[in-house]
Every structure is written in structure tokens, then in C-alpha cells.
Scaffold this active site. Structure first.
Site, PDB file in Angstrom:
ATOM      1  N   ARG A 113      10.423   2.705  42.092  1.00 48.95           N
ATOM      2  CA  ARG A 113      11.756   2.368  42.610  1.00 48.95           C
ATOM      3  C   ARG A 113      12.500   1.563  41.554  1.00 48.95           C
ATOM      4  NH1 ARG A 113      11.387   2.661  48.651  1.00 48.95           N
ATOM      5  NH2 ARG A 113       9.812   4.290  48.802  1.00 48.95           N
ATOM      6  N   GLU A 116      14.453  -0.743  41.529  1.00 49.56           N
ATOM      7  CA  GLU A 116      14.976  -1.808  42.390  1.00 49.56           C
ATOM      8  C   GLU A 116      15.793  -2.776  41.549  1.00 49.56           C
ATOM      9  OE1 GLU A 116      14.782  -2.229  45.553  1.00 49.56           O
ATOM     10  OE2 GLU A 116      13.018  -1.119  46.272  1.00 49.56           O
ATOM     11  N   ARG A 127       9.025  -9.901  46.304  1.00 49.44           N
ATOM     12  CA  ARG A 127       8.361  -8.806  47.030  1.00 49.44           C
ATOM     13  C   ARG A 127       8.763  -7.393  46.597  1.00 49.44           C
ATOM     14  NH1 ARG A 127      10.725  -8.794  53.079  1.00 49.44           N
ATOM     15  NH2 ARG A 127      12.666  -9.862  52.730  1.00 49.44           N
ATOM     16  N   HIS A 128       9.490  -7.315  45.480  1.00 44.81           N
ATOM     17  CA  HIS A 128       9.873  -5.991  44.976  1.00 44.81           C
ATOM     18  C   HIS A 128       9.251  -5.716  43.615  1.00 44.81           C
ATOM     19  CE1 HIS A 128      13.123  -6.356  47.998  1.00 44.81           C
ATOM     20  NE2 HIS A 128      12.916  -5.056  48.097  1.00 44.81           N
ATOM     21  N   GLU A 174       8.356  -6.694  55.501  1.00 43.58           N
ATOM     22  CA  GLU A 174       8.071  -5.289  55.832  1.00 43.58           C
ATOM     23  C   GLU A 174       6.866  -4.793  55.040  1.00 43.58           C
ATOM     24  OE1 GLU A 174      11.361  -2.505  55.107  1.00 43.58           O
ATOM     25  OE2 GLU A 174       9.826  -1.024  54.588  1.00 43.58           O
ATOM     26  N   SER A 210       7.083   1.526  56.607  1.00 42.82           N
ATOM     27  CA  SER A 210       8.134   2.231  57.353  1.00 42.82           C
ATOM     28  C   SER A 210       7.579   3.587  57.736  1.00 42.82           C
ATOM     29  CB  SER A 210       9.380   2.455  56.502  1.00 42.82           C
ATOM     30  OG  SER A 210      10.086   1.261  56.341  1.00 42.82           O
ATOM     31  N   ARG A 247       2.269  -5.156  49.235  1.00 43.26           N
ATOM     32  CA  ARG A 247       2.870  -5.966  50.307  1.00 43.26           C
ATOM     33  C   ARG A 247       1.774  -6.473  51.248  1.00 43.26           C
ATOM     34  NH1 ARG A 247       8.522  -4.540  51.533  1.00 43.26           N
ATOM     35  NH2 ARG A 247       9.530  -4.733  49.488  1.00 43.26           N
TER      36      ARG A 247
HETATM   37  O1  4AD Z   1      10.294   1.742  53.452  1.00 46.64           O
HETATM   38  P1  4AD Z   1      10.035   2.749  52.386  1.00 46.64           P
HETATM   39  O2  4AD Z   1      11.090   2.933  51.380  1.00 46.64           O
HETATM   40  O3  4AD Z   1       9.677   4.093  53.120  1.00 46.64           O
HETATM   41  C1  4AD Z   1       9.306   5.268  52.520  1.00 46.64           C
HETATM   42  O4  4AD Z   1       9.018   5.391  51.350  1.00 46.64           O
HETATM   43  C2  4AD Z   1       9.118   6.369  53.498  1.00 46.64           C
HETATM   44  N1  4AD Z   1       8.993   7.653  52.779  1.00 46.64           N
HETATM   45  C3  4AD Z   1       7.904   6.099  54.306  1.00 46.64           C
HETATM   46  C4  4AD Z   1       7.655   7.082  55.373  1.00 46.64           C
HETATM   47  O5  4AD Z   1       6.615   7.687  55.439  1.00 46.64           O
HETATM   48  N2  4AD Z   1       8.581   7.244  56.222  1.00 46.64           N
HETATM   49  O6  4AD Z   1       8.680   2.362  51.634  1.00 46.64           O
HETATM   50  C5  4AD Z   1       7.489   2.244  52.347  1.00 46.64           C
HETATM   51  C6  4AD Z   1       6.801   0.937  52.027  1.00 46.64           C
HETATM   52  C7  4AD Z   1       7.599  -0.326  52.363  1.00 46.64           C
HETATM   53  O7  4AD Z   1       7.458  -0.663  53.721  1.00 46.64           O
HETATM   54  C8  4AD Z   1       6.979  -1.330  51.434  1.00 46.64           C
HETATM   55  O8  4AD Z   1       5.761  -1.823  51.951  1.00 46.64           O
HETATM   56  C9  4AD Z   1       6.670  -0.505  50.218  1.00 46.64           C
HETATM   57  O9  4AD Z   1       6.591   0.834  50.624  1.00 46.64           O
HETATM   58  N3  4AD Z   1       7.739  -0.653  49.206  1.00 46.64           N
HETATM   59  C10 4AD Z   1       7.663  -1.482  48.155  1.00 46.64           C
HETATM   60  N4  4AD Z   1       6.712  -2.334  47.755  1.00 46.64           N
HETATM   61  C11 4AD Z   1       6.945  -3.053  46.635  1.00 46.64           C
HETATM   62  N5  4AD Z   1       8.061  -2.937  45.896  1.00 46.64           N
HETATM   63  C12 4AD Z   1       9.041  -2.094  46.252  1.00 46.64           C
HETATM   64  N6  4AD Z   1      10.127  -1.974  45.500  1.00 46.64           N
HETATM   65  C13 4AD Z   1       8.862  -1.305  47.434  1.00 46.64           C
HETATM   66  N7  4AD Z   1       9.614  -0.377  48.074  1.00 46.64           N
HETATM   67  C14 4AD Z   1       8.906   0.010  49.135  1.00 46.64           C
HETATM   68 MG    MG Z   2      11.396   0.699  54.719  1.00 43.85          MG
END
Ligand code: 4AD
Ligand code: MG
Length: 452
Positions: free
Chosen positions: A228, A230, A236-237, A375, A378, A426
């Protein structure tokens, strides 16, 4: 014989004549042993010196006596810089004055690798060091007992999750990380040059795991990196994290997915509690068994709870609201872990694949799992009907031509399905109560860091 100090696991020592690996123990008293490890510290009292030798299984004391070795050899041995790698052979002698109850009296030693001085970072020094300095010298930082404990716990977390999923009929798969389209919106995509084409690093295995449902794989999971871009420099990212993605077919609602998820998480806690005793102790963490089911509270209800405690939410929850919600859930439901369900469609604009509530299209069948306000997961039920999916994508401004490879899978028999994405770091960040998520990654990647 090649032996290791500490107990339990064997490390790796290569001293030429290598026949056997085993851990040192008091019942080897009187025997000759050979060990190798990093010199953690040397205390030279003049006529006698204590050298602490460390490997991943623990620390052993090597006691050198000047009279026995002669001046020259004694000063050579005691002058070796800290963190050099030393191999020592000698008698293992019981000594209840020494931590562990025994020491090694060296007959021979060999420097396998000499460390430069000064060290960029102390391994056992009590002085606080900035996280940046630690990460810049990560190979040294990783030698610390507490840092190793984080990665041993990470290993247990992954084992626990795999164990649960395998035991429940899920098969592990691997999907491409070089992809032609993003699943989670354009703003966090890393573009890459891919021969003559535009490609991206995968943000999630979302589209591929859904295609595997069309393939009839029924229950799958993947543990793999996700990327990502980000723009958020927070604790936490990460730009590269490890995602556990799960997908299952023939579900009736997102509740089916939540049940699997909460059981998997509770099982993982059990595995860490039962097998990570030393690691939790080393990190000063007390973990308790997680009660099932985890509370489920709709997004709307969360907003009401927050509003009652004086926090007005506009749109999605911000960090402050998430934190407060974590506290409220702890008070009201006595659980650090909780589901937020029925996310408004408005807030899931980029999640074109989410199924909407048939009775209220303003709500999705989507949930988050949070731990004390952060979080972790998801997920939800996906829209499996081709026409509805296409119209949701159009409504949300996604270019359906770009997703043709994905949409095609919905035309020839796609079962109702759902799943989730869970961030491994996380989970560790929260479970071990670490100040920064970067501590859960060997070599973290963020907005500013691409080396080491
Ligand atoms: O919430 P996210 O973006 O959801 C998805 O990727 C969906 N495709 C999931 C699904 O099956 N519907 O990402 C899922 C999880 C987040 O809740 C978080 O725990 C982790 O991935 N996550 C990160 N962890 C660390 N750094 C980041 N930049 C993250 N982005 C997401
Ligand atoms: Mg999410």
C-alpha cells in the site's frame, strides 16, 4: 560433539567435526563440550574472566583462569570485542553460583568472526535507542532477546492461524503480487514498469481469491505480502505488510465468515498463551484467553455509543473515535476484540465487491474486527451476482474494462462467498502492546524507508 547452551531448541554451530546438535544441560557436567556464539560481555577481574556467550537458545558463561591459560592466551581471549563470534571447547562444570547452574572451563577457543568496534548499537545495554537507529542496524537489533521474542511470537501466530484454517478444510494458495488492477482503490497503488505494460504491486489478493471461488476451491487462504502506497506516517501503517486473506463459498451471510474468523483468532491466542510463555514473559505481556463470541455492534450503534460519550462522528471513524470505541467496548462488553458490522455503503466506496444489505442498500454486509480501537481485519460477504457487481462498479466509478479478467469469473457459475483480509503485523502490534507496528517486521517498509 557440538553442543548448545540454553535449553530446548538447537542453534547452528559449525566447528569442523560436527556430529550432533544438542542443548547444554547440567547432566553433561564433567563432559567436554564445544559451543559457539556471540560474545555478549566480558568481565575481566585480572586473574579470572567471565565471558558470556550467546546464541538464540540462551547464554552460557565461559570462565577463563589466567594461571591455567597463561598470560598471552588469557589476554587474547579477554580482549576479543563484544559481538564477535567465538567457538570454545572445554569441560562443562556444575556451579550453582552461575545463572543456569553451570559454566564452561575452556581448553581451546577459536575466533570465527571478529566484530568491529565501536558497535553501532548495544545488544544488552539498557540505554534507550531511537527506533530509526535500531532499524538502520536491524541485523544487530534483531540479536536482542526481546526483539527475537517478537518474531518467535509472530511465528506462533502464523502457526496458530495455519493450524486452525488447515484443520477446518482451508487450503493455502499463492496469488500474483504483480497485478494489472487494484482491488482497494487507486490512491494506495504502487505502479511498476512491467515490460511494455503498466502494472502494480498487489494491494490485496481480493480479486484472485474471489476468482478461486469461481474455480470451485471452496475454502482457501493466503499468507503473503500486500503493498500500500500509504501516505500516512503512523505507528500502524506499513507500505508492505503481511496479509492473511481467507475466502469461503456457499455462505449465507457475513456471519459465517465472522464465525470462522473469531474462532481462528481465539485459537491463535491460545497457541501463543500455551507455547509463548517465555516470549510473553520476556516482553512483559500478559495475555488472556479470548471469550467467544466476540461482541458484534453495528456501525450505527457505534456512532450512537460514541455520541453518548461526547464524540461526534462525521463519516468514518477517525483515530480518536476508534480509540474511544475500544474503551467503550471494553467497559460495556468486557472484550478487547469486537466486530463493527453493517458498514454504510457510503464509507465503502472503493469496496465495489461488497454485498449490500438486500433490505437497505445504504448498508453493506461488511465488517471490521478491531482490538482496543485498532482495525485488525476487514471482511464480509461479496456480491456474487454479475449484473449487480457490474452496476456497483459503475456506480463507484471503476473502469469495468480494466477488470474484465475478474468479471468474467462471475459469468460461468460463481457461488455465494465471502472472506476477510487480516494484517498479521496489526495483530502482533496489539497482542504484544508494542509502541510501533514497525517492530513487528524484520525490515519494515514505509514512506521513508526502503533500506536495509
Ligand atoms: O481493510 P483492508 O484494506 O481490506 C482488504 O484488503 C480487503 N481486500 C479484505 C477483504 O477480504 N475484504 O486490509 C485488510 C487488513 C486491515 O484490516 C489491516 O489489518 C491490514 O490489512 N492493513 C494494513 N496493515 C499495515 N499497514 C497497512 N498500510 C495496512 N493496510 C491494511
Ligand atoms: Mg479495512
Amino acid at each position: 560433539m557440538v553442543s548448545h547452551f540454553g535449553d530446548g531448541v538447537t542453534g547452528l554451530v559449525n566447528l569442523g567435526e560436527r556430529s550432533e546438535n544438542c542443548s547444554l544441560s547440567l547432566n553433561m557436567a564433567g563432559k567436554k563440550v564445544t559451543v559457539a556464539g556471540w560474545i555478549q560481555d566480558t568481565r575481566n577481574l585480572g586473574g579470572i574472566a567471565f565471558i558470556l556467550l550467546r546464541d538464540r537458545t540462551g547464554v552460557v558463561q565461559v570462565t577463563a583462569v589466567k594461571k591455567k591459560m597463561g598470560d598471552e592466551i588469557f589476554s587474547e581471549l579477554t580482549g576479543i570485542p563484544r559481538e564477535s563470534i567465538l567457538a570454545v571447547s572445554g569441560e562443562l562444570k556444575a556451579n550453582d553460583q552461575v545463572a543456569g547452574g553451570f559454566e564452561i572451563l575452556p581448553d581451546e577457543f577459536q575466533i570465527l568472526s571478529q566484530a568491529e568496534t565501536p558497535l553501532p548499537l548495544g545488544i544488552v545495554d539498557k540505554v534507550g535507542v531511537e527506533l530509526d537507529t535500531r532499524l538502520n542496524n536491524r541485523f544487530l537489533d534483531l540479536r536482542k532477546e526481546q526483539v527475537l521474542a517478537v518474531f518467535q511470537t509472530r511465528d506462533l501466530v502464523l502457526k496458530g492461524m495455519r493450524e486452525y484454517l488447515t484443520g477446518n478444510g482451508f487450503i493455502e494458495v499463492h496469488t500474483p503480487k504483480i497485478v494489472a488492477a487494484g482491488a482497494e482503490g487507486g490512491s494506495t497503488l504502487f505502479p511498476i514498469e512491467y515490460f511494455e505494460k503498466q502494472a502494480y504491486l498487489a494491494q490485496s489478493s481480493q480479486l484472485y481469491k474471489q476468482m478461486l471461488m469461481a474455480a470451485g476451491f471452496d475454502r482457501i487462504y493466503e499468507i503473503a505480502p500486500a503493498y500500500r502506497a500509504e501516505q500516512s506516517d503512523t505507528v500502524r501503517h506499513l507500505a508492505e505488510f503481511t496479509s492473511l486473506d481467507m475466502e469461503m463459498s456457499f455462505i449465507e451471510s457475513s456471519e459465517d465468515v465472522m464465525c470462522v474468523l473469531e474462532e481462528m483468532v481465539a485459537h491463535t491466542f491460545d497457541v501463543v498463551i500455551n507455547h509463548g510463555i517465555d516470549q510473553l514473559d520476556c516482553l512483559g505481556v500478559t495475555l488472556s484467553k479470548q471469550k467467544l463470541p466476540f461482541p458484534r455492534v453495528s456501525f450505527e450503534k457505534c456512532i450512537d455509543m460514541l455520541s453518548e460519550s461526547g464524540i461526534k462522528v462525521q463519516g468514518d471513524l477517525d483515530t480518536e473515535a476508534e480509540k474511544k470505541l475500544g474503551e467503550l467496548m471494553s467497559e460495556k462488553h468486557d472484550s478487547k476484540l469486537y466486530f463493527i458490522t453493517d458498514f454504510p455503503t457510503e464509507l465503502k466506496k472503493e469496496t465495489f465487491y461488497a454485498m449490500r444489505d438486500p433490505d437497505n442498500p445504504h448498508l453493506t454486509r461488511y465488517f471490521d474486527l478491531a482490538y482496543k480501537g485498532e482495525e485488525l481485519v476487514s471482511g464480509g460477504q461479496r456480491e456474487h451476482r454479475y449484473d449487480v457487481l457490474v452496476s456497483q462498479m459503475q456506480e463507484m466509478g471503476a473502469n469495468t474494462d480494466e477488470f474484465e479478467f475478474y468479471l468474467k469469473a462471475f459469468k460461468f457459475g460463481m457461488p455465494p462467498h465471502g472472506g476477510f483480509g487480516l494484517g498479521i503485523e496489526r495483530v502482533l502490534h496489539m497482542m504484544l502492546n508494542l509502541p510501533n507496528i514497525r517492530e513487528c517486521v524484520l525490515f519494515p517498509r514505509d514512506m521513508y524507508r526502503v533500506v536495509p
